[in-house]
Design a protein around this motif. Structure first.
Motif, PDB file in Angstrom:
ATOM      1  N   LEU A 128       0.664  -1.202   0.070  1.00 60.15           N
ATOM      2  CA  LEU A 128      -0.078  -0.063  -0.232  1.00 60.15           C
ATOM      3  C   LEU A 128       0.800   1.348   0.046  1.00 60.15           C
ATOM      4  CD1 LEU A 128      -2.741  -0.959   2.600  1.00 60.15           C
ATOM      5  CD2 LEU A 128      -3.112  -0.833   0.044  1.00 60.15           C
ATOM      6  N   THR A 129       2.112   1.222   0.786  1.00 58.31           N
ATOM      7  CA  THR A 129       2.905   2.459   0.647  1.00 58.31           C
ATOM      8  C   THR A 129       3.397   2.689  -0.582  1.00 58.31           C
ATOM      9  OG1 THR A 129       3.410   2.112   3.045  1.00 58.31           O
ATOM     10  CG2 THR A 129       4.958   3.497   1.703  1.00 58.31           C
ATOM     11  N   LEU A 130       3.605   1.418  -1.400  1.00 59.63           N
ATOM     12  CA  LEU A 130       4.518   1.659  -2.589  1.00 59.63           C
ATOM     13  C   LEU A 130       3.581   2.097  -3.568  1.00 59.63           C
ATOM     14  CD1 LEU A 130       6.556   0.152  -1.602  1.00 59.63           C
ATOM     15  CD2 LEU A 130       6.592  -1.301  -3.597  1.00 59.63           C
ATOM     16  N   LEU A 131       2.198   1.686  -3.543  1.00 62.97           N
ATOM     17  CA  LEU A 131       0.901   2.032  -4.376  1.00 62.97           C
ATOM     18  C   LEU A 131       0.747   3.749  -4.263  1.00 62.97           C
ATOM     19  CD1 LEU A 131      -1.254   1.156  -6.375  1.00 62.97           C
ATOM     20  CD2 LEU A 131      -2.811   0.956  -4.416  1.00 62.97           C
ATOM     21  N   VAL A 132       0.606   4.279  -2.892  1.00 62.69           N
ATOM     22  CA  VAL A 132       0.408   5.433  -2.750  1.00 62.69           C
ATOM     23  C   VAL A 132       1.787   6.411  -3.286  1.00 62.69           C
ATOM     24  CG1 VAL A 132       0.092   7.192  -1.148  1.00 62.69           C
ATOM     25  CG2 VAL A 132      -1.074   5.256  -0.810  1.00 62.69           C
ATOM     26  N   ALA A 133       2.776   5.877  -2.926  1.00 59.70           N
ATOM     27  CA  ALA A 133       3.788   6.729  -3.154  1.00 59.70           C
ATOM     28  C   ALA A 133       4.155   6.626  -4.597  1.00 59.70           C
ATOM     29  CB  ALA A 133       5.352   6.203  -2.671  1.00 59.70           C
ATOM     30  N   GLY A 300      17.779  15.459  -7.557  1.00 63.51           N
ATOM     31  CA  GLY A 300      18.912  14.592  -7.645  1.00 63.51           C
ATOM     32  C   GLY A 300      19.313  13.596  -6.902  1.00 63.51           C
ATOM     33  N   LEU A 301      19.808  14.213  -5.744  1.00 63.55           N
ATOM     34  CA  LEU A 301      20.274  13.542  -4.707  1.00 63.55           C
ATOM     35  C   LEU A 301      19.331  12.089  -3.955  1.00 63.55           C
ATOM     36  CD1 LEU A 301      22.543  12.688  -2.277  1.00 63.55           C
ATOM     37  CD2 LEU A 301      21.514  14.672  -1.019  1.00 63.55           C
ATOM     38  N   ARG A 302      17.912  12.682  -3.883  1.00 60.44           N
ATOM     39  CA  ARG A 302      17.036  11.968  -3.460  1.00 60.44           C
ATOM     40  C   ARG A 302      16.546  10.754  -4.554  1.00 60.44           C
ATOM     41  NH1 ARG A 302      16.886  16.008  -0.823  1.00 60.44           N
ATOM     42  NH2 ARG A 302      15.921  15.943   1.523  1.00 60.44           N
ATOM     43  N   ARG A 303      16.692  11.087  -5.811  1.00 66.30           N
ATOM     44  CA  ARG A 303      16.471   9.956  -7.025  1.00 66.30           C
ATOM     45  C   ARG A 303      17.786   9.249  -6.963  1.00 66.30           C
ATOM     46  NH1 ARG A 303      14.544  14.209  -9.780  1.00 66.30           N
ATOM     47  NH2 ARG A 303      12.356  13.890 -10.473  1.00 66.30           N
ATOM     48  N   LEU A 337       9.841   6.016  -1.396  1.00 62.47           N
ATOM     49  CA  LEU A 337       9.468   7.135  -0.804  1.00 62.47           C
ATOM     50  C   LEU A 337      10.501   8.345  -1.228  1.00 62.47           C
ATOM     51  CD1 LEU A 337       8.590   6.088   2.831  1.00 62.47           C
ATOM     52  CD2 LEU A 337       6.937   6.954   1.039  1.00 62.47           C
ATOM     53  N   LEU A 338      11.822   7.993  -1.306  1.00 60.86           N
ATOM     54  CA  LEU A 338      12.678   9.007  -1.598  1.00 60.86           C
ATOM     55  C   LEU A 338      12.359   9.433  -3.293  1.00 60.86           C
ATOM     56  CD1 LEU A 338      15.855   7.847  -0.103  1.00 60.86           C
ATOM     57  CD2 LEU A 338      14.820  10.021   0.346  1.00 60.86           C
ATOM     58  N   LEU A 339      12.033   8.420  -3.858  1.00 62.89           N
ATOM     59  CA  LEU A 339      11.831   8.774  -5.429  1.00 62.89           C
ATOM     60  C   LEU A 339      10.514   9.610  -5.606  1.00 62.89           C
ATOM     61  CD1 LEU A 339      12.442   5.175  -6.987  1.00 62.89           C
ATOM     62  CD2 LEU A 339      13.761   7.281  -7.293  1.00 62.89           C
ATOM     63  N   GLU A 340       9.481   9.227  -4.462  1.00 63.81           N
ATOM     64  CA  GLU A 340       8.497  10.193  -4.613  1.00 63.81           C
ATOM     65  C   GLU A 340       8.612  11.418  -4.127  1.00 63.81           C
ATOM     66  OE1 GLU A 340       4.565  10.981  -1.856  1.00 63.81           O
ATOM     67  OE2 GLU A 340       5.637   9.233  -1.595  1.00 63.81           O
TER      68      GLU A 340
END
Length: 346
Positions: A128-133, A300-303, A337-340
């Motif tokens: 569910l976390t993945l789905l929302v993010a 960019g750092l978070r990606r 979450l970081l990608l989001e």
């Protein structure tokens, strides 16, 4: 001089005000960056070089410490990313609650073997976390001019990881000789195909976005390390096919379903070399993303951290303790979450 100081104070106040209002905080990545580094160090010591760690207790202890510290810090980082999101307060609270099963699972894994019920709740909460993010990231990417390509790898990541989260537990629950088990084998091949497509689009989107922002001349130096890594990992199966395949299976959970899976005892050198592209591809996407870190408010750092965390999560192959393990589920959740979060910054 006074005008310069005053400008810095005003800019700092604006940044703090944006954070208080629910907007993206200043572009620091603590504790997520430290968590990913610790997870990577522990992953290398305890999974990629297990035999070396068995002969050197100090290395095994250091690797275990890094994994535990990385997992705990990853839980804190995941909560920080969730609560720093510009989404409404009620949505953030609900998303924070979805991380509760994973937190309980990590504590239980440190004390012993988590129950099957707890593992199931953790899989559901993670899914569910993945789905929302990923859904939020896709919507933001499609709405942002110049970043629409980022929606494709996020969508493929969501589809592939949902297959990897639910596929292995279903395999364990059905007889291996049943028709349903054979259909799940094809399900695994589909998930691996999504992984190849997702990595390819992640590299392409990172390159296009970075070149558009900072130009090819500034992106080119960041391609040197990934190019060398791709060359090294791609040629390893020529001389060390069994060792390379074993590391891919034990460390990253690769099943080689696309080339026969369990039916083929030892994948060919060409197949193993192709699977190494998944590893080097995510490293390439991460390094290219770093080239824009000075102009995109930390996106960019978070990606980069997100793709490295997804790499550490690997495939969803079952472990000796059950369907999932703490390192995989924390790395996967933190990575997504970081990608989001990156999509909220630029």
């Amino acid at each position: 001089m006074s005008e310069s100081v005053e400008g810095e104070i005003v800019e700092g106040g604006v940044a703090e005000g944006a954070a208080d209002a629910g907007g993206p905080p200043p572009p620091d990545a603590f504790p997520a960056g430290v968590a990913v580094v610790l997870l990577a160090a522990g992953f290398v010591a305890t999974r990629m070089f297990q035999r070396v760690a068995l002969d050197r207790p100090a290395l095994a202890w250091a690797g275990t410490f890094a994994v535990v510290a990385g997992v705990v810090l990853g839980l804190v980082a995941a909560q920080r990313v969730v609560w720093s999101s510009p989404l409404p307060l009620a949505v953030r609270a609900l998303r924070s609650a979805l991380l509760a099963p994973m937190t309980i699972f990590v504590v239980a894994a440190m004390l012993g073997e988590p129950s099957r019920r707890l593992q199931g709740a953790t899989i559901l909460g993670t899914a569910l976390t993945l789905l929302v993010a990923c859904a939020v990231g896709v919507v933001r990417s499609l709405a942002a001019k110049g970043r629409r390509l980022d929606a494709v790898p996020l969508a493929l990541l969501l589809a592939g990881e949902l297959c990897e989260l639910f596929g292995p537990p279903m395999r364990l629950a059905v007889p291996t000789s049943s028709a349903f088990a054979r259909s799940l084998d094809r399900f695994g091949a589909f998930a691996e195909a999504l992984a190849f497509a997702g990595v390819a689009t992640a590299v392409f989107a990172a390159l296009v976005g970075a070149v558009r922002r900072v130009g090819l001349a500034k992106v080119a130096p960041f391609l040197a390390l990934p190019a060398a890594l791709t060359l090294v990992t791609g040629t390893l199966p020529i001389n060390l096919p069994r060792s390379t395949a074993l590391i891919a299976q034990q460390a990253f959970g690769a099943r080689f379903d696309l080339v026969g899976g369990a039916v083929v005892a030892h994948p060919s050198r060409l197949a193993v070399a192709a699977y190494t592209l998944l590893f080097s591809g995510l490293v390439t996407a991460a390094m290219v993303s770093l080239s824009t870190q000075r102009v995109d408010r930390g996106a960019g750092l978070r990606r980069a951290l997100g793709w490295i965390a997804v790499l550490l999560a690997g495939f969803g192959a079952p472990t000796a303790a059950g369907s999932i393990d703490a390192l995989r589920v924390v790395a996967l959740t933190l990575g997504v979450l970081l990608l989001e979060d990156a999509t909220a910054r630029g």
